[in-house]
Design a protein around this motif. Structure first.
Motif, PDB file in Angstrom:
ATOM      1  N   ASP A 175       0.830  -1.210   0.000  1.00  0.00           N
ATOM      2  CA  ASP A 175       0.000   0.000   0.000  1.00  0.00           C
ATOM      3  C   ASP A 175       0.863   1.259   0.000  1.00  0.00           C
ATOM      4  O   ASP A 175       0.558   2.238  -0.695  1.00  0.00           O
ATOM      5  CB  ASP A 175      -0.923   0.004   1.222  1.00  0.00           C
ATOM      6  CG  ASP A 175      -1.960  -1.104   1.172  1.00  0.00           C
ATOM      7  OD1 ASP A 175      -2.114  -1.719   0.103  1.00  0.00           O
ATOM      8  OD2 ASP A 175      -2.606  -1.356   2.211  1.00  0.00           O
ATOM      9  N   VAL A 176       1.943   1.240   0.790  1.00  0.00           N
ATOM     10  CA  VAL A 176       2.829   2.407   0.854  1.00  0.00           C
ATOM     11  C   VAL A 176       3.524   2.627  -0.483  1.00  0.00           C
ATOM     12  O   VAL A 176       3.560   3.747  -1.006  1.00  0.00           O
ATOM     13  CB  VAL A 176       3.875   2.240   1.977  1.00  0.00           C
ATOM     14  CG1 VAL A 176       4.927   3.347   1.897  1.00  0.00           C
ATOM     15  CG2 VAL A 176       3.205   2.268   3.343  1.00  0.00           C
TER      16      VAL A 176
ATOM     17  N   HIS B 200      -6.718  -6.546  -6.968  1.00  0.00           N
ATOM     18  CA  HIS B 200      -6.443  -5.256  -7.614  1.00  0.00           C
ATOM     19  C   HIS B 200      -5.254  -5.451  -8.558  1.00  0.00           C
ATOM     20  O   HIS B 200      -4.283  -6.137  -8.211  1.00  0.00           O
ATOM     21  CB  HIS B 200      -6.115  -4.211  -6.553  1.00  0.00           C
ATOM     22  CG  HIS B 200      -5.965  -2.824  -7.089  1.00  0.00           C
ATOM     23  ND1 HIS B 200      -4.854  -2.411  -7.800  1.00  0.00           N
ATOM     24  CD2 HIS B 200      -6.785  -1.737  -7.019  1.00  0.00           C
ATOM     25  CE1 HIS B 200      -4.986  -1.146  -8.134  1.00  0.00           C
ATOM     26  NE2 HIS B 200      -6.152  -0.712  -7.677  1.00  0.00           N
ATOM     27  N   PRO B 201      -5.298  -4.874  -9.769  1.00  0.00           N
ATOM     28  CA  PRO B 201      -4.209  -5.098 -10.736  1.00  0.00           C
ATOM     29  C   PRO B 201      -2.819  -4.819 -10.170  1.00  0.00           C
ATOM     30  O   PRO B 201      -1.879  -5.581 -10.423  1.00  0.00           O
ATOM     31  CB  PRO B 201      -4.553  -4.128 -11.874  1.00  0.00           C
ATOM     32  CG  PRO B 201      -6.036  -4.000 -11.807  1.00  0.00           C
ATOM     33  CD  PRO B 201      -6.384  -4.062 -10.350  1.00  0.00           C
TER      34      PRO B 201
ATOM     35  N   GLN C 168      -3.815   4.438  -5.059  1.00  0.00           N
ATOM     36  CA  GLN C 168      -4.364   4.094  -3.757  1.00  0.00           C
ATOM     37  C   GLN C 168      -4.945   2.682  -3.805  1.00  0.00           C
ATOM     38  O   GLN C 168      -5.822   2.392  -4.614  1.00  0.00           O
ATOM     39  CB  GLN C 168      -5.463   5.091  -3.363  1.00  0.00           C
ATOM     40  CG  GLN C 168      -4.969   6.513  -3.158  1.00  0.00           C
ATOM     41  CD  GLN C 168      -4.049   6.646  -1.954  1.00  0.00           C
ATOM     42  OE1 GLN C 168      -4.182   5.913  -0.981  1.00  0.00           O
ATOM     43  NE2 GLN C 168      -3.108   7.572  -2.025  1.00  0.00           N
ATOM     44  N   VAL C 169      -4.425   1.808  -2.953  1.00  0.00           N
ATOM     45  CA  VAL C 169      -4.942   0.443  -2.884  1.00  0.00           C
ATOM     46  C   VAL C 169      -5.091   0.031  -1.426  1.00  0.00           C
ATOM     47  O   VAL C 169      -4.496   0.626  -0.529  1.00  0.00           O
ATOM     48  CB  VAL C 169      -4.014  -0.564  -3.609  1.00  0.00           C
ATOM     49  CG1 VAL C 169      -3.891  -0.242  -5.078  1.00  0.00           C
ATOM     50  CG2 VAL C 169      -2.645  -0.611  -2.947  1.00  0.00           C
ATOM     51  N   ASN C 170      -5.912  -0.973  -1.223  1.00  0.00           N
ATOM     52  CA  ASN C 170      -6.046  -1.614   0.085  1.00  0.00           C
ATOM     53  C   ASN C 170      -5.793  -3.096  -0.150  1.00  0.00           C
ATOM     54  O   ASN C 170      -6.704  -3.861  -0.451  1.00  0.00           O
ATOM     55  CB  ASN C 170      -7.445  -1.375   0.658  1.00  0.00           C
ATOM     56  CG  ASN C 170      -7.603  -1.948   2.057  1.00  0.00           C
ATOM     57  OD1 ASN C 170      -6.775  -2.740   2.513  1.00  0.00           O
ATOM     58  ND2 ASN C 170      -8.668  -1.565   2.747  1.00  0.00           N
ATOM     59  N   SER C 171      -4.533  -3.482  -0.048  1.00  0.00           N
ATOM     60  CA  SER C 171      -4.121  -4.828  -0.445  1.00  0.00           C
ATOM     61  C   SER C 171      -4.835  -5.919   0.330  1.00  0.00           C
ATOM     62  O   SER C 171      -5.126  -6.990  -0.215  1.00  0.00           O
ATOM     63  CB  SER C 171      -2.607  -4.985  -0.266  1.00  0.00           C
ATOM     64  OG  SER C 171      -1.909  -4.013  -1.001  1.00  0.00           O
TER      65      SER C 171
END
Length: 228
Positions: A155-156, A174-175, A165-168
């Motif tokens: 995420d960082v 998510h790609p 912006q992702v929320n792993s």
């Protein structure tokens, strides 16, 4: 001749086997074998990966010399020759003068003033991590802490380096997350690895020209993400 260099340097090491060196020494795992290496041969020891000589130090004073006092003598990292662009152009694999040039440019990017601007992005990723850990704390269920920190790191990196912006933890498909997972899951079949380490002058050029769809897809994704 290829297996005499450590002995000439008076560096203790396991006895190497023809062609493969000390590959069999690592059957129990990378970290476990290094601990065993230190236990048997001391804080300054070595081994051979194929014919490549590796020196291992675990003495704090020697480590300080390598990483700080005499770092200018140790800037080059070990490369396999299999690295493809854009990874091959990263600071991890650049050498000599080119490494110094890129390192000089990057230094300014990590000034305190610029790092402070990244704090909100890092804090946002940290909030996601804490929320994730809180759910486990409330449930009392066992969980994989390494996976949690891997998601936090992803995420960082996504927000700071790629502006994404992702929320792993919540979006494993998510790609960006999926391609990161594919990048770090890269592995070489054991037989191929042995051949590459034993006969690098033949196998490395051959491996570089062979088609690799997975590598090309992953490299293409990150190259496009950076707008390169």
């Amino acid at each position: 001749i290829g297996f005499s260099r450590l002995e000439k340097l008076d560096i203790r090491h396991p006895k190497p086997s023809p062609f493969i060196g000390n590959l069999t020494f690592f059957r129990q795992g990378f970290w476990e074998s290094h601990m065993e290496l230190r236990k048997q041969y001391g804080p300054l020891s070595g081994y051979y990966l194929g014919r490549r000589m590796i020196v291992v130090i675990s003495d704090p004073d020697m480590i300080k010399q390598v990483l700080a006092e005499k770092f200018s003598n140790f800037t080059n990292r070990m490369a396999t020759g299999l690295e493809s662009k854009p990874v091959a152009d990263s600071i991890l694999f650049l050498r000599d003068k080119r490494w110094e040039e890129v390192r000089s440019v990057l230094t300014s990017a990590f000034s305190p003033k610029k790092l402070n601007k990244l704090t909100p992005l890092i804090s946002q990723a940290c909030d996601l991590l804490l929320a994730h850990l809180e759910r486990y704390a409330e449930s009392g269920d066992a969980f994989d802490i390494q996976r949690c920190y891997c998601c936090y790191t992803t995420d960082v990196v996504a927000s700071v380096a790629f502006g994404t912006q992702v929320n792993s933890s919540e979006e494993p498909e998510h790609p960006f997350v999926k391609h990161c997972r594919r990048f770090f899951a890269f592995s070489v079949p054991r037989l191929i690895l042995v051949l590459i380490l034993s006969f690098p002058s033949i196998m490395v050029p051959l491996a570089r020209i062979l088609p690799n769809k997975k590598r090309d897809e992953v490299n293409g994704f990150f190259t496009n993400s950076l707008g390169m």
